[in-house]
Write a protein that holds these residues in place. Structure first.
Motif, mmCIF file in Angstrom:
data_model
loop_
_atom_site.group_PDB
_atom_site.id
_atom_site.type_symbol
_atom_site.label_atom_id
_atom_site.label_comp_id
_atom_site.label_asym_id
_atom_site.label_seq_id
_atom_site.Cartn_x
_atom_site.Cartn_y
_atom_site.Cartn_z
ATOM 1 N N LYS A 3 1.426 2.531 -15.246
ATOM 2 C CA LYS A 3 0.065 2.022 -15.364
ATOM 3 C C LYS A 3 -0.251 0.933 -14.338
ATOM 4 O O LYS A 3 -1.230 0.996 -13.625
ATOM 5 C CB LYS A 3 -0.147 1.449 -16.793
ATOM 6 C CG LYS A 3 -1.317 2.139 -17.490
ATOM 7 C CD LYS A 3 -1.680 1.355 -18.738
ATOM 8 C CE LYS A 3 -1.118 2.135 -19.948
ATOM 9 N NZ LYS A 3 -1.197 1.315 -21.178
ATOM 10 N N ASN A 4 0.642 -0.055 -14.339
ATOM 11 C CA ASN A 4 0.327 -1.173 -13.403
ATOM 12 C C ASN A 4 0.991 -1.014 -12.025
ATOM 13 O O ASN A 4 1.223 -1.957 -11.298
ATOM 14 C CB ASN A 4 0.695 -2.521 -14.016
ATOM 15 C CG ASN A 4 2.096 -2.520 -14.547
ATOM 16 O OD1 ASN A 4 2.807 -1.524 -14.348
ATOM 17 N ND2 ASN A 4 2.500 -3.588 -15.189
ATOM 18 N N LYS A 5 1.346 0.188 -11.741
ATOM 19 C CA LYS A 5 1.916 0.436 -10.385
ATOM 20 C C LYS A 5 1.021 1.361 -9.612
ATOM 21 O O LYS A 5 0.559 2.378 -10.148
ATOM 22 C CB LYS A 5 3.321 1.000 -10.499
ATOM 23 C CG LYS A 5 4.294 -0.120 -10.743
ATOM 24 C CD LYS A 5 5.690 0.271 -10.410
ATOM 25 C CE LYS A 5 6.505 -0.985 -10.635
ATOM 26 N NZ LYS A 5 7.826 -0.648 -11.109
ATOM 27 N N PHE A 6 0.799 0.956 -8.388
ATOM 28 C CA PHE A 6 -0.043 1.744 -7.509
ATOM 29 C C PHE A 6 0.805 2.879 -6.961
ATOM 30 O O PHE A 6 1.905 2.666 -6.485
ATOM 31 C CB PHE A 6 -0.515 0.810 -6.395
ATOM 32 C CG PHE A 6 -1.672 1.348 -5.643
ATOM 33 C CD1 PHE A 6 -2.935 1.472 -6.272
ATOM 34 C CD2 PHE A 6 -1.545 1.763 -4.344
ATOM 35 C CE1 PHE A 6 -3.992 1.969 -5.560
ATOM 36 C CE2 PHE A 6 -2.637 2.259 -3.653
ATOM 37 C CZ PHE A 6 -3.855 2.365 -4.245
ATOM 38 N N GLN A 23 7.994 0.269 -3.829
ATOM 39 C CA GLN A 23 8.943 0.904 -2.885
ATOM 40 C C GLN A 23 8.475 0.690 -1.444
ATOM 41 O O GLN A 23 9.226 0.298 -0.573
ATOM 42 C CB GLN A 23 8.981 2.403 -3.204
ATOM 43 C CG GLN A 23 10.370 2.941 -3.219
ATOM 44 C CD GLN A 23 10.348 4.432 -3.603
ATOM 45 O OE1 GLN A 23 9.382 4.939 -4.235
ATOM 46 N NE2 GLN A 23 11.395 5.138 -3.261
ATOM 47 N N ILE A 24 7.170 0.913 -1.234
ATOM 48 C CA ILE A 24 6.574 0.761 0.125
ATOM 49 C C ILE A 24 6.690 -0.693 0.586
ATOM 50 O O ILE A 24 7.093 -0.975 1.721
ATOM 51 C CB ILE A 24 5.108 1.215 0.101
ATOM 52 C CG1 ILE A 24 5.057 2.742 -0.062
ATOM 53 C CG2 ILE A 24 4.399 0.812 1.387
ATOM 54 C CD1 ILE A 24 3.673 3.283 -0.360
ATOM 55 N N ILE A 25 6.353 -1.590 -0.317
ATOM 56 C CA ILE A 25 6.412 -3.024 0.036
ATOM 57 C C ILE A 25 7.824 -3.405 0.452
ATOM 58 O O ILE A 25 8.039 -4.076 1.467
ATOM 59 C CB ILE A 25 5.909 -3.893 -1.134
ATOM 60 C CG1 ILE A 25 4.384 -3.804 -1.176
ATOM 61 C CG2 ILE A 25 6.355 -5.358 -0.992
ATOM 62 C CD1 ILE A 25 3.754 -4.411 -2.411
ATOM 63 N N ILE A 28 8.364 -2.037 3.892
ATOM 64 C CA ILE A 28 7.608 -2.814 4.891
ATOM 65 C C ILE A 28 8.287 -4.161 5.119
ATOM 66 O O ILE A 28 8.482 -4.587 6.262
ATOM 67 C CB ILE A 28 6.151 -2.997 4.438
ATOM 68 C CG1 ILE A 28 5.397 -1.672 4.625
ATOM 69 C CG2 ILE A 28 5.438 -4.103 5.248
ATOM 70 C CD1 ILE A 28 3.989 -1.647 4.059
ATOM 71 N N ALA A 29 8.715 -4.775 4.003
ATOM 72 C CA ALA A 29 9.382 -6.075 4.094
ATOM 73 C C ALA A 29 10.646 -5.958 4.941
ATOM 74 O O ALA A 29 10.901 -6.791 5.826
ATOM 75 C CB ALA A 29 9.725 -6.613 2.715
ATOM 76 N N LEU A 30 11.380 -4.843 4.692
ATOM 77 C CA LEU A 30 12.613 -4.608 5.470
ATOM 78 C C LEU A 30 12.305 -4.471 6.952
ATOM 79 O O LEU A 30 12.914 -5.101 7.814
ATOM 80 C CB LEU A 30 13.323 -3.362 4.931
ATOM 81 C CG LEU A 30 14.696 -3.123 5.547
ATOM 82 C CD1 LEU A 30 15.715 -4.151 5.058
ATOM 83 C CD2 LEU A 30 15.185 -1.706 5.252
ATOM 84 N N TYR A 31 11.255 -3.665 7.229
ATOM 85 C CA TYR A 31 10.851 -3.486 8.635
ATOM 86 C C TYR A 31 10.497 -4.818 9.261
ATOM 87 O O TYR A 31 10.899 -5.153 10.377
ATOM 88 C CB TYR A 31 9.654 -2.538 8.735
ATOM 89 C CG TYR A 31 10.030 -1.080 8.509
ATOM 90 C CD1 TYR A 31 11.282 -0.584 8.931
ATOM 91 C CD2 TYR A 31 9.132 -0.202 7.882
ATOM 92 C CE1 TYR A 31 11.602 0.749 8.696
ATOM 93 C CE2 TYR A 31 9.455 1.128 7.656
ATOM 94 C CZ TYR A 31 10.703 1.602 8.077
ATOM 95 O OH TYR A 31 11.017 2.891 7.854
ATOM 96 N N ILE A 32 9.706 -5.603 8.495
ATOM 97 C CA ILE A 32 9.260 -6.905 9.019
ATOM 98 C C ILE A 32 10.476 -7.782 9.329
ATOM 99 O O ILE A 32 10.586 -8.381 10.405
ATOM 100 C CB ILE A 32 8.294 -7.608 8.034
ATOM 101 C CG1 ILE A 32 6.927 -6.921 8.100
ATOM 102 C CG2 ILE A 32 8.151 -9.111 8.365
ATOM 103 C CD1 ILE A 32 5.938 -7.377 7.040
#
Ligand SMILES: [Zn+2]
Length: 300
Positions: A3-6, A23-25, A28-32
């Motif tokens: 529910k509260n996950k995009f 998962q995406i965040i 992205i954080a890893l890439y950053i």
């Protein structure tokens, strides 16, 4: 929970896949993080590179500064050397001017030093000519001077008088030789105190006189004489305190300092011109040059 996950759903021919935002965040954080690390590492390398470059540049700068200092030093030394040379040049110019004055030449400062020196220089021929015509050197063996030219207390007459010649130490019978070409004007006894004496007439208005000679006539009036020829023997005749040769040099009957003529030789001709300034040497040299030109024309 969902529910509260995009959720992002990607559907293609292989079916649908679901990506949750967390998962995406994370990705992205890893890439950053990886990206930032990469930037940090490469920046580190770049800074290191710049450091090395800077060190090289400052080293170069140091070297250039050093070189500039060296050049400055060289420049100072050169300036000093130029100053010295300028002074030397001025001294040379003074010397030339004094020779020009002695020769009766006008000082021409606009001419180059080289030209001025050339104008001063006598040719070999002119030197030979002068030294055959004008009394030079000792007429007897040099045994010294016993009486100077000029004003003095007369040794016999006990009063001030002008001594028109020079007294040369000489034993009785010392041979006297002509110090230049000429013709005998007088040879004999005079009762003016000179005793037996010879007067030798030279070219260009010069005369030489030999007094207190032995009573022994070697030459006769009118006889031509060449330099080095015997003209008499020294003695002690006339008004004389002891054996010696009284020697005079005259120019148009004006008594000159005989010492200059005794000292005259080829290597000091210029010094001589400077010492004896009562004679217009330049006009004499001109006359000699003209004579030589006439002779040269005859030979052609
Ligand atoms: Zn004398």
């Amino acid at each position: 929970m969902i529910k509260n996950k995009f959720t992002i759903t990607i559907t293609d021919i292989n079916g649908s896949r679901h990506f949750y935002l967390s998962q995406i965040i994370k990705k992205i954080a890893l890439y950053i993080v990886v990206f930032v690390l990469l930037i940090l590492v490469s920046s580190g390398f770049y800074i290191r590179y710049l450091d090395v470059k800077l060190a090289q540049i400052s080293e170069k700068r140091e070297g250039l500064l050093q070189k500039s200092k060296e050049l400055e030093l060289v420049n100072t030394q050169m300036q000093k050397s130029i100053e010295e040379k300028t002074q030397q040049y001025a001294a040379i110019e003074d010397k030339i001017a004094s020779f020009e004055m002695a020769l009766g030449l006008e000082s021409e400062n606009n001419l180059s030093i080289h030209t001025r020196l050339e104008n001063l220089e006598l040719t070999n021929e002119q030197q030979v000519q002068i030294l055959s015509q004008i009394p030079n050197g000792w007429p007897i063996a040099n045994k010294g001077v016993t009486g100077k030219f000029g004003w003095r207390d007369h040794p016999l007459l006990n009063r001030r008088e002008f001594h028109p010649g020079i007294d040369l130490r000489a034993e009785i019978g010392t041979p006297v030789y002509a110090p230049a070409d000429g013709v005998i004007e007088f040879s004999g006894y005079s009762d003016n105190g000179y005793g037996y004496n010879v007067i030798l007439l030279h070219n260009f208005g010069f005369k030489s006189v030999y007094a207190h000679l032995m009573r022994k006539e070697v030459v006769k009036a009118g006889q031509f004489i060449t330099k080095g020829e015997l003209i008499g023997y020294s003695g002690n005749t006339g008004l004389s305190t002891g054996p010696h040769l009284h020697y005079e040099v005259r120019f148009i009957n004006k008594a000159l300092e005989p010492l200059y003529f005794l000292d005259l030789q080829r290597k000091n001709i210029n010094k001589f011109f400077n010492q004896e300034r009562r004679i217009p040497w330049q006009s004499l040299i001109k006359a000699i040059s003209t004579q030589r030109q006439v002779q040269a024309q005859k030979q052609q």
